[in-house]
Design a protein around this motif. Structure first.
Motif, PDB file in Angstrom:
ATOM      1  N   ILE A 134      -4.091  14.655   8.794  1.00  0.00           N
ATOM      2  CA  ILE A 134      -2.825  13.999   8.475  1.00  0.00           C
ATOM      3  C   ILE A 134      -1.830  14.152   9.618  1.00  0.00           C
ATOM      4  CG2 ILE A 134      -0.836  14.014   6.916  1.00  0.00           C
ATOM      5  CD1 ILE A 134      -2.760  14.965   4.719  1.00  0.00           C
ATOM      6  N   SER A 135      -1.666  15.367  10.121  1.00  0.00           N
ATOM      7  CA  SER A 135      -0.708  15.586  11.206  1.00  0.00           C
ATOM      8  C   SER A 135      -1.156  14.919  12.500  1.00  0.00           C
ATOM      9  CB  SER A 135      -0.494  17.093  11.433  1.00  0.00           C
ATOM     10  OG  SER A 135      -1.716  17.742  11.705  1.00  0.00           O
ATOM     11  N   PHE A 150      -1.981   7.999   1.725  1.00  0.00           N
ATOM     12  CA  PHE A 150      -2.775   7.844   0.501  1.00  0.00           C
ATOM     13  C   PHE A 150      -4.220   7.488   0.832  1.00  0.00           C
ATOM     14  CE2 PHE A 150      -4.576   4.961  -2.718  1.00  0.00           C
ATOM     15  CZ  PHE A 150      -4.606   5.832  -3.799  1.00  0.00           C
ATOM     16  N   LEU A 151      -4.422   6.618   1.814  1.00  0.00           N
ATOM     17  CA  LEU A 151      -5.779   6.238   2.211  1.00  0.00           C
ATOM     18  C   LEU A 151      -6.524   7.432   2.803  1.00  0.00           C
ATOM     19  CD1 LEU A 151      -5.050   2.749   3.827  1.00  0.00           C
ATOM     20  CD2 LEU A 151      -5.777   3.257   1.485  1.00  0.00           C
ATOM     21  N   LEU A 152      -5.812   8.262   3.558  1.00  0.00           N
ATOM     22  CA  LEU A 152      -6.447   9.463   4.114  1.00  0.00           C
ATOM     23  C   LEU A 152      -6.858  10.414   2.997  1.00  0.00           C
ATOM     24  CD1 LEU A 152      -4.102  10.201   7.164  1.00  0.00           C
ATOM     25  CD2 LEU A 152      -6.286   8.992   7.161  1.00  0.00           C
ATOM     26  N   TYR A 153      -5.973  10.608   2.012  1.00  0.00           N
ATOM     27  CA  TYR A 153      -6.320  11.474   0.881  1.00  0.00           C
ATOM     28  C   TYR A 153      -7.542  10.928   0.142  1.00  0.00           C
ATOM     29  CZ  TYR A 153      -1.405  12.915   1.440  1.00  0.00           C
ATOM     30  OH  TYR A 153      -0.206  13.343   1.929  1.00  0.00           O
ATOM     31  N   VAL A 189       0.839  -1.206   0.000  1.00  0.00           N
ATOM     32  CA  VAL A 189       0.000   0.000   0.000  1.00  0.00           C
ATOM     33  C   VAL A 189       0.871   1.252   0.000  1.00  0.00           C
ATOM     34  CG1 VAL A 189      -1.670   1.339   1.339  1.00  0.00           C
ATOM     35  CG2 VAL A 189      -1.950  -1.132   1.108  1.00  0.00           C
ATOM     36  N   GLY A 190       1.956   1.212   0.765  1.00  0.00           N
ATOM     37  CA  GLY A 190       2.848   2.368   0.846  1.00  0.00           C
ATOM     38  C   GLY A 190       3.530   2.676  -0.472  1.00  0.00           C
ATOM     39  N   VAL A 212       2.622   1.686  -3.635  1.00  0.00           N
ATOM     40  CA  VAL A 212       1.654   2.076  -4.666  1.00  0.00           C
ATOM     41  C   VAL A 212       0.991   3.411  -4.315  1.00  0.00           C
ATOM     42  CG1 VAL A 212      -0.473   1.429  -5.849  1.00  0.00           C
ATOM     43  CG2 VAL A 212       1.228  -0.320  -5.316  1.00  0.00           C
ATOM     44  N   GLY A 213       0.533   3.527  -3.084  1.00  0.00           N
ATOM     45  CA  GLY A 213      -0.185   4.730  -2.668  1.00  0.00           C
ATOM     46  C   GLY A 213       0.675   5.980  -2.704  1.00  0.00           C
ATOM     47  N   ASN A 214       1.910   5.911  -2.210  1.00  0.00           N
ATOM     48  CA  ASN A 214       2.775   7.083  -2.218  1.00  0.00           C
ATOM     49  C   ASN A 214       3.181   7.481  -3.632  1.00  0.00           C
ATOM     50  OD1 ASN A 214       3.094   7.801   0.609  1.00  0.00           O
ATOM     51  ND2 ASN A 214       4.166   5.865   0.851  1.00  0.00           N
ATOM     52  N   PHE A 215       3.353   6.495  -4.508  1.00  0.00           N
ATOM     53  CA  PHE A 215       3.668   6.801  -5.902  1.00  0.00           C
ATOM     54  C   PHE A 215       2.509   7.553  -6.562  1.00  0.00           C
ATOM     55  CE2 PHE A 215       3.549   5.556 -10.436  1.00  0.00           C
ATOM     56  CZ  PHE A 215       4.753   6.115 -10.833  1.00  0.00           C
ATOM     57  N   LEU A 216       1.290   7.063  -6.366  1.00  0.00           N
ATOM     58  CA  LEU A 216       0.125   7.730  -6.935  1.00  0.00           C
ATOM     59  C   LEU A 216      -0.076   9.119  -6.320  1.00  0.00           C
ATOM     60  CD1 LEU A 216      -2.454   4.782  -7.087  1.00  0.00           C
ATOM     61  CD2 LEU A 216      -1.212   5.820  -8.998  1.00  0.00           C
ATOM     62  N   SER A 217       0.134   9.228  -5.019  1.00  0.00           N
ATOM     63  CA  SER A 217      -0.014  10.523  -4.351  1.00  0.00           C
ATOM     64  C   SER A 217       0.964  11.540  -4.929  1.00  0.00           C
ATOM     65  CB  SER A 217       0.219  10.371  -2.848  1.00  0.00           C
ATOM     66  OG  SER A 217      -0.743   9.511  -2.270  1.00  0.00           O
TER      67      SER A 217
END
Length: 395
Positions: free
Chosen positions: A314-315, A364-367, A59-60, A62-67
Motif C-alpha cells: 500500500i505504501s 480497496f482493489l489492493l485489499y 470505485v473510490g 464504493v470501495g472506500n466505503f466498503l473498506s
C-alpha cells in the motif's frame, strides 16, 4: 499539498485547472495548441479523461466505503493497523466526493464549487483529506517499521488504543493546519467571464510562502520517511522465508528426539509396562504442548508477515502514484522549465494528475486482490447482510 485547488493561483491556473478546462466549451487557443502539439497523447487523454475520472471516482466512493466498514466491524478491528487504514479510507472517500462535486461544477451540471461558502468548504476539505492521505500512510508505515525492527516491543507499542490516539492526533493537526484556506480562498473574476473558486489575489505572496512550507511538510519529509522505512521493511519481507527453516529443523529435531527416547524407553522397560506407559504418556503430552505452542507462534508470525507485505504494498503504491505529480510540482517551483518545454510539461502533468487521483481509489482493489483476511471478512459481511435481508423477506 496537491488537492482539488492549489494554494497558489499561478500554480493552479497553469497546472491544476487545465485538466478540467480541457473539456470546457470555452477553451482558449492555448489549450487547443497544447492538444495539437502533444498529439496523439493529449488527444487520447481528452477522449478518455472523463471516462477514467468517472470510473476512479465510482470505485473510490464504493470501495472506500466498503473498506471502512470491513476494517471497523469485522475481526480486523483487533489489529492496530486497521484503524490507520479505516481513517485513510474515510479521507479518500471524502476526497473522491469533493472531486465529484468539482467535476459536475466544471461541466455546469451542479455548479456548487464556484459558490461562495461552498468554495471555501470544498477547498478546505480536499486539503485536509490530502494531508491525511499522506500522514496516515506515514503512520501505518511507522508502526510496521517498529513491529519489524523491534518485534519484542510490538505488543506494547503497536496497540489499538495507541493507534486510535495517533489517528485522532493526525486528524486534529490536519484540521488546524489547513484552516487558513477559509479566508485565503474565495471567488475571483480574473478573466472577466464568471467567478471561479481560487486564491484571492491579495493572498498570492502569502500563498507562495505557505506552498513552500506545505511542500516540505507534506512532500519532502513524508516521502523521505516512507522510502527509508519501506526499504527496511522490504528487507525483512524478502528474507522472511529464513524464519521457516529453523522452525522446521527444530520441529524435526524434536520429533527425532521423541522417537529416540521412546525407543530407548521401550527397550529398557520391556518388563515394566506401567512405567513405560507413564513415560510414553508424559512424552506425548509434552510433545503435543510443544507442537501446539510452535504452531501458535508460526501462525502469529505468518499473520505479521502478511500484514507487513500488505502495508508495504500500500505504501509503495502510494509513493509510485504520488511521486510524478510531486516531482512536477518541484520542477515548477524551482523553474526548471521554459516556453520550449511547456507543452511537454503540460502533457506530463495530465498523466501525473490521473495517477494522483487514482491513489484515492486504489486501496480497496489492493485489499481485495492481495489481502486474504480482508477478502474473507468482506465475504462474511455480505453473507451476513444477505442472511439478514433474506430472513426479513421470509418473515
Amino acid at each position: 499539498m496537491i488537492s482539488v485547488l492549489e494554494n497558489s493561483s499561478s500554480i493552479r491556473n497553469f497546472l491544476f485547472d487545465l485538466d478540467f478546462q480541457l473539456n470546457s466549451t470555452d477553451n482558449d487557443n492555448t489549450i487547443d495548441g497544447y492538444i495539437e502539439i502533444c498529439f496523439p497523447l493529449a488527444k487520447y487523454l481528452q477522449t478518455l479523461h472523463w471516462i477514467y475520472m468517472a470510473a476512479i471516482i465510482i470505485v473510490g466512493l464504493v470501495g472506500n466505503f466498503l473498506s471502512f466498514l470491513v476494517l471497523l466491524i469485522s475481526e480486523l478491528k483487533l489489529r492496530s493497523s486497521s484503524y490507520y487504514l479505516a481513517a485513510l479510507a474515510a479521507s479518500d472517500f471524502g476526497f473522491n466526493l469533493i472531486l465529484l462535486f468539482k467535476i459536475v461544477s466544471f461541466n455546469e451540471i451542479l455548479n456548487l464549487f464556484n459558490v461562495e461558502g461552498f468554495c471555501q468548504f470544498f477547498t478546505y476539505s480536499s486539503s485536509v483529506c490530502a494531508f491525511l492521505s499522506v500522514w496516515l500512510t506515514v503512520g501505518f508505515t511507522t508502526e510496521r517499521f517498529i513491529a519489524v525492527r523491534y518485534p519484542l516491543q510490538r505488543q506494547y507499542i503497536c496497540t489499538v488504543s495507541r493507534a486510535k490516539s495517533i489517528v485522532y492526533g493526525i486528524i486534529g493537526v490536519a484540521l488546524v493546519t489547513q484552516i487558513h484556506i477559509f479566508w485565503m480562498a474565495g471567488l475571483t473574476n480574473e478573466d472577466g467571464k464568471w467567478p471561479e473558486c481560487d486564491l484571492k489575489p491579495y493572498y498570492i505572496q502569502i500563498g507562495n510562502i505557505i506552498n513552500w512550507i506545505d511542500t516540505i511538510v507534506t512532500l519532502l519529509i513524508p516521502m523521505f520517511l516512507i522510502l527509508i522505512m519501506n526499504i527496511s521493511i522490504a528487507k525483512v519481507v524478502f528474507r522472511s522465508h529464513n524464519w521457516r527453516s529453523p522452525h522446521e529443523r527444530t520441529v524435526q529435531a524434536g520429533r527425532i528426539s521423541f522417537h529416540h527416547v521412546g525407543s530407548q524407553s521401550s527397550n529398557s522397560t520391556r518388563n515394566s509396562e506401567p512405567e513405560y506407559s507413564s513415560t510414553l504418556t508424559r512424552l506425548t503430552s509434552e510433545d503435543f504442548s510443544l507442537r501446539r505452542h510452535r504452531q501458535a507462534r508460526t501462525s502469529s508470525l505468518q499473520v505479521q508477515h502478511n500484514i507487513n507485505k500488505m502495508l508495504l504494498l500500500i505504501s509503495s503504491v502510494f509513493v509510485a502514484l504520488n511521486l510524478p505529480s510531486y516531482v512536477l510540482r518541484l520542477v515548477f517551483f524551482f523553474g526548471y522549465w521554459n516556453d520550449n518545454v511547456v507543452e511537454s510539461f503540460w502533457c506530463a502533468h495530465q498523466l501525473s494528475m490521473l495517477l494522483y487521483y487514482t491513489n484515492f481509489s486504489i486501496n480497496f482493489l489492493l485489499y481485495a486482490f492481495y489481502g486474504k483476511s480482508f477478502r474473507a471478512c468482506l465475504y462474511k459481511m455480505f453473507r451476513d447482510l444477505y442472511s439478514k435481508l433474506w430472513f426479513h423477506v421470509v418473515v
